[in-house]
Motif scaffolding. Structure first.
Motif, mmCIF file in Angstrom:
data_model
loop_
_atom_site.group_PDB
_atom_site.id
_atom_site.type_symbol
_atom_site.label_atom_id
_atom_site.label_comp_id
_atom_site.label_asym_id
_atom_site.label_seq_id
_atom_site.Cartn_x
_atom_site.Cartn_y
_atom_site.Cartn_z
ATOM 1 N N LYS A 170 -42.054 -20.563 1.492
ATOM 2 C CA LYS A 170 -41.400 -21.521 2.386
ATOM 3 C C LYS A 170 -41.534 -20.998 3.819
ATOM 4 N N VAL A 171 -41.805 -21.903 4.768
ATOM 5 C CA VAL A 171 -41.910 -21.543 6.181
ATOM 6 C C VAL A 171 -41.000 -22.465 6.973
ATOM 7 N N ARG A 172 -40.249 -21.895 7.888
ATOM 8 C CA ARG A 172 -39.397 -22.690 8.772
ATOM 9 C C ARG A 172 -40.169 -22.939 10.061
ATOM 10 N N VAL A 173 -40.364 -24.228 10.365
ATOM 11 C CA VAL A 173 -41.065 -24.614 11.597
ATOM 12 C C VAL A 173 -40.012 -25.101 12.580
ATOM 13 N N ASP A 174 -39.848 -24.343 13.654
ATOM 14 C CA ASP A 174 -38.842 -24.708 14.650
ATOM 15 C C ASP A 174 -39.411 -24.655 16.067
ATOM 16 N N CYS A 175 -40.715 -24.776 16.186
ATOM 17 C CA CYS A 175 -41.358 -24.639 17.487
ATOM 18 C C CYS A 175 -41.760 -25.971 18.114
#
Length: 99
Positions: free
Chosen positions: A65-70
């Motif tokens: 899982k990867v959190r994309v917050d950019c």
């Protein structure tokens, strides 16, 4: 006898390919929960713009899982490998075939 006559000319095809991410568009839209296709496209562009092997490592280190917050003016989103995105076309194809 000429040299060209003595050598049988064969054709060789070489395909250069590199691994690329494949997105499950419906799952990505559900992931962001608002059905915002512009945000889904931005999310895909964000992941495509990263180095493939770094993204692969991020998924492996982040328990797939990867959190994309950019993405500017958009909430953070968790992208799940094997649900929202696949590391190769083969992975995507196999998952579609088994369902």
């Amino acid at each position: 006898m000429r040299f060209v006559d003595a050598v049988k000319i064969t054709r060789i095809s070489i395909r250069l390919a590199r691994p690329t991410l494949v997105f499950n568009t419906n799952a990505v839209l559900l992931c962001i929960q608002v059905g915002n296709t512009k945000f889904a496209q931005d999310l895909q562009t964000s992941l495509f713009s990263r180095d493939y092997y770094n993204v692969k490592s991020e998924f492996q280190l982040g328990n797939y899982k990867v959190r994309v917050d950019c993405i500017e003016n958009q909430p953070a989103v968790d992208v799940v490998l094997g649900n929202h995105v696949y590391l190769t076309v083969g992975d995507y194809y196999l998952s579609e075939k088994t369902e």
